[in-house]
Design an enzyme around this catalytic site. Structure first.
Site, PDB file in Angstrom:
ATOM      1  N   GLU A 118      51.017   5.928  29.462  1.00  0.00           N
ATOM      2  CA  GLU A 118      49.610   5.221  29.227  1.00  0.00           C
ATOM      3  C   GLU A 118      48.779   6.264  28.812  1.00  0.00           C
ATOM      4  O   GLU A 118      47.716   5.942  30.117  1.00  0.00           O
ATOM      5  CB  GLU A 118      49.877   4.641  30.455  1.00  0.00           C
ATOM      6  CG  GLU A 118      49.059   3.577  30.697  1.00  0.00           C
ATOM      7  CD  GLU A 118      48.961   2.908  32.383  1.00  0.00           C
ATOM      8  OE1 GLU A 118      49.284   2.934  32.883  1.00  0.00           O
ATOM      9  OE2 GLU A 118      49.165   1.228  32.319  1.00  0.00           O
ATOM     10  N   GLU A 131      61.780  -0.511  34.194  1.00  0.00           N
ATOM     11  CA  GLU A 131      61.358   0.752  34.419  1.00  0.00           C
ATOM     12  C   GLU A 131      62.065   0.667  35.699  1.00  0.00           C
ATOM     13  O   GLU A 131      62.821  -0.299  36.181  1.00  0.00           O
ATOM     14  CB  GLU A 131      59.902   0.609  34.498  1.00  0.00           C
ATOM     15  CG  GLU A 131      59.936   2.042  35.125  1.00  0.00           C
ATOM     16  CD  GLU A 131      58.323   2.535  35.601  1.00  0.00           C
ATOM     17  OE1 GLU A 131      57.533   1.476  35.001  1.00  0.00           O
ATOM     18  OE2 GLU A 131      58.011   3.485  35.595  1.00  0.00           O
TER      19      GLU A 131
HETATM   20  O1  AHR Z   1      54.615  -1.927  35.892  1.00  0.00           O
HETATM   21  C1  AHR Z   1      54.059  -0.832  36.122  1.00  0.00           C
HETATM   22  C2  AHR Z   1      53.645   0.932  35.720  1.00  0.00           C
HETATM   23  O2  AHR Z   1      51.940   0.267  34.995  1.00  0.00           O
HETATM   24  C3  AHR Z   1      53.641   1.059  34.871  1.00  0.00           C
HETATM   25  O3  AHR Z   1      55.025   1.624  34.720  1.00  0.00           O
HETATM   26  C4  AHR Z   1      52.967   1.828  33.701  1.00  0.00           C
HETATM   27  O4  AHR Z   1      52.885   2.337  32.415  1.00  0.00           O
HETATM   28  C5  AHR Z   1      51.630   0.746  34.192  1.00  0.00           C
HETATM   29  O5  AHR Z   1      50.722   1.505  35.130  1.00  0.00           O
END
Ligand code: AHR
Length: 658
Positions: free
Chosen positions: A382, A51
């Protein structure tokens, strides 16, 4: 402080006692039933989660060294400063020109802002500070480039300097005229500097328009021009990841729908990729990052290419019509979902379609006529709740009708138990979803206590993707979380449970993957880097050990979790090896007899050990391999390995069955 750490601190004082009891302790018996291999383990079992958080993309894996190269940040002069003039009489003086941002007749409509430098006196200069400085290595080459249009000046000089103003490298772009054109030159650094700056100076009066001002290392992964940062991709490659999940994470969702991740704006010519704010810019009050934007230089084509380069299956996660439910909770109306669903369908065409199809053609024009072999896709990150289920149904109807071969991944909310986790699972069971993405950012003790989590999952229900997890030594995303051995060994113990349940758990990835030491928002992270260096944490090496040592079939092993020992075993039908993992999560060295049943001929087993007697141990730039795997061999006699398990250790045995 976790009780294990107290034990570790008291250990020296207790050592004599421990030795006596250890001497009296008979070896643990670990039985591996090689004759009865069980369920298949998915070939992409252990992968990675990428990410753009912690400056992992711009300023990290995508090694553009100029911050705000296209002047599209909310404050379009972010990162840019004028060099002040100097006169002996007045000291610091006015600059010899002026910088301003313009939009008329831009390079293109998606990149509407550009810089106009008006030069009143020769020697007018301005500089870029980079992403927390510009890192350059002595002897290395850097490609300096820009689009330029001139109302006078015919050339611009680029100079890299260190903090004292000493010149490290310089070069010139020249031959400008009244039309936008691309110019580039290569400069060589004569010193290693972590925080250099790039100064541009002009010697002729008039104005000069600049856009896409860029400085890139020439030496990138696979030697691609303006490609990815080599040391960071190498760390990913060395992990042997089964898959790569991209582009996140919450970044998929955006704080609002308008800033959600839209893959179509991230492919094609980089000058046409629209820069937007990064959602981690202002997420945490304790870690504001007002200069965090997304250039999308690392876009979906590059993600697919990276997946191919590191031998990982691509796993894109797409927005399902919902912005982050922790932030705005903005939701697209059902009648507005067409665009989102079309994005998903078109992505399959971009990845797998023939070069004659509209999106397959884009892929081919970018340099990859062959398909990228997309097999799975996440719908939402999520997410949770009835609105999510409604939207998933719309996606699933369209995607399954046209592409039944693509497995869809759905979310179970942000936590691994309680509500909304339970009701999401009930929905997914009823809808016969393919794979459910579970997230656990929990304490190390939780990981140790949950190694049997999947032992009783329904074998005929949806499969599981442990899509984001990491042991939090202090609390979820707390800034004082540590990537220490205490966290990593608890993850290793937990991963034995994932592997033993390979018929249910299809994939797992630690999260987040990367962080810049000077620009992070979230810790812990598997890999840390600065402008020049990088290292893997103990958590990274746990991931590496599991991803590099996973077989094709689960092999029964007993006991699975007893007295601080955690075990799993698998058969690798490709190499005809038995792989046994034994984790000793106790402060004392332990002996074990690992009984391998019918493997009776004497021989050797390859052993890889990851250990530290100190649960607080961490890796660092100065000691990047303080906790890292060590290889050795051990004897196999009468079908038994007499295992010496060091205190707090992960031990992986590979035994040839040929
Ligand atoms: O990994 C960091 C964050 O944690 C991600 O972006 C999210 O999906 C989760 O809440």
């Amino acid at each position: 402080m976790p009780s294990k750490i107290w034990i570790a601190l008291l250990l020296p004082a207790l050592a004599p006692l421990a030795l006596i009891s250890h001497a009296q302790q008979s070896p643990a018996i670990i039985s591996v039933d090689v004759a009865h291999p069980g369920a298949a383990i998915s070939p992409q079992m252990f992968g990675i989660f990428f990410e753009d958080i912690n400056f992992a993309a711009d300023g990290g894996l995508y090694p553009e060294l100029v911050k705000n190269r296209s002047f599209e940040f909310d404050k379009p002069l972010t990162g840019w400063h004028e060099v002040m003039g100097y006169s002996a009489a007045k000291g610091i003086d006015n600059p010899k020109g002026e910088l301003s941002i313009h939009t008329e007749d831009p390079l293109n409509a998606t990149n509407p802002h550009y810089l106009r430098a008006r030069v009143y006196e020769p020697g007018y200069g301005f500089f870029n500070t980079g992403y927390r400085g510009i890192g350059v290595n002595s002897g290395a080459e850097y490609r300096f480039s820009a689009y330029a249009r001139s109302g006078g000046p015919k050339a611009i000089r680029a100079t890299l300097t260190d903090a004292s103003g000493r010149e490290i490298a310089s070069g010139k772009l020249e031959g400008f005229d009244r039309k936008w054109q691309h110019y580039e030159t290569v400069i060589r650094a004569n010193a290693t500097v972590e925080h250099a700056q790039l100064t541009l100076s002009v010697d002729e009066p008039g104005y000069l328009d600049l856009d896409m001002v860029s400085l890139f290392p020439v030496d990138t992964w696979n030697h691609r021009p303006n490609g990815l940062r080599k040391d960071l991709v190498q760390l990913l490659y060395d992990l042997h990841p089964g898959f790569i999940r991209f582009p996140g994470g919450c970044i998929v969702e955006g704080r609002q729908l308008v800033t959600r991740y839209r893959w179509k704006t991230t492919v094609g010519d980089i000058t046409q990729r629209k820069t937007i704010i990064n959602r981690w810019n202002d997420e945490f009050d304790h870690k504001p990052a007002p200069d965090y934007f997304q250039s999308f230089g690392l876009g979906f084509y590059e993600y697919f290419q990276l997946a191919e380069d590191i031998g990982a299956r691509p796993l894109p996660i797409l927005n399902c019509g919902m912005a982050c439910q922790f932030n705005t909770d903005e939701t697209a109306k059902l009648e507005e979902l067409d665009e989102y669903v079309k994005d998903a369908l078109d992505l399959i065409e971009f990845a797998n379609g023939p070069v004659t199809s509209p999106w397959g053609k884009v892929r081919a024009q970018m340099g990859h006529p062959a398909p990228f072999h997309l097999e799975m896709m996440g719908v939402g990150n999520e997410q949770w709740g009835p609105r999510y289920v409604q939207r998933y149904k719309v996606f699933a109807a369209a995607l399954k009708a046209k592409h039944p071969e693509i497995r869809l991944i759905v979310a179970a909310g942000p936590a691994p138990a309680g509500e909304p986790f339970n009701s999401m699972w009930a929905d997914w069971r009823e809808l016969k979803a393919d794979i459910v993405d579970e997230h656990y950012y929990m304490a190390p003790e939780w990981f140790l206590a949950n190694t049997g989590r999947y032992d009783h999952y329904d074998r005929s229900g949806p499969k599981v993707f442990a899509g984001e997890y990491a042991a939090q030594t202090s609390g979820v995303a707390k800034p004082d979380n540590k990537n220490n051995w205490n966290a990593a060994i608890s993850e290793a113990a937990f991963m034995t449970g994932l592997e033993r349940n390979g018929d249910v758990v299809q994939m797992a990835s630690y999260a987040p993957l990367m962080a810049h030491v000077g620009a992070w928002q979230w810790t812990p992270d598997a890999i840390w880097f600065d402008n020049l260096r990088s290292y893997g944490t103990p958590d990274y090496y746990v991931q590496m050990l599991f991803a590099s040592n996973v077989g094709t079939r689960v092999v029964p092993v007993t006991p699975q979790a007893e007295g601080g020992l955690f075990t799993s075993a698998s058969l690798d039908e490709r190499s005809h090896e038995l792989i046994v993992k034994v984790i000793n999560d106790t402060p004392a060295a332990r002996q074990a007899e690992v009984r391998l049943g019918p493997v009776s001929s004497p021989g050797e087993a390859k052993l890889t050990t990851l250990q530290s007697a100190d649960l607080n141990a961490e890796n660092s730039f100065d000691h990047p391999k303080a906790v890292s795997p060590e290889a050795s061999t051990v004897n196999v006699r009468a079908g038994t390995i007499s295992a010496e398990l060091p205190a707090y250790s992960v031990n992986v045995y590979r035994v040839s069955l040929k």
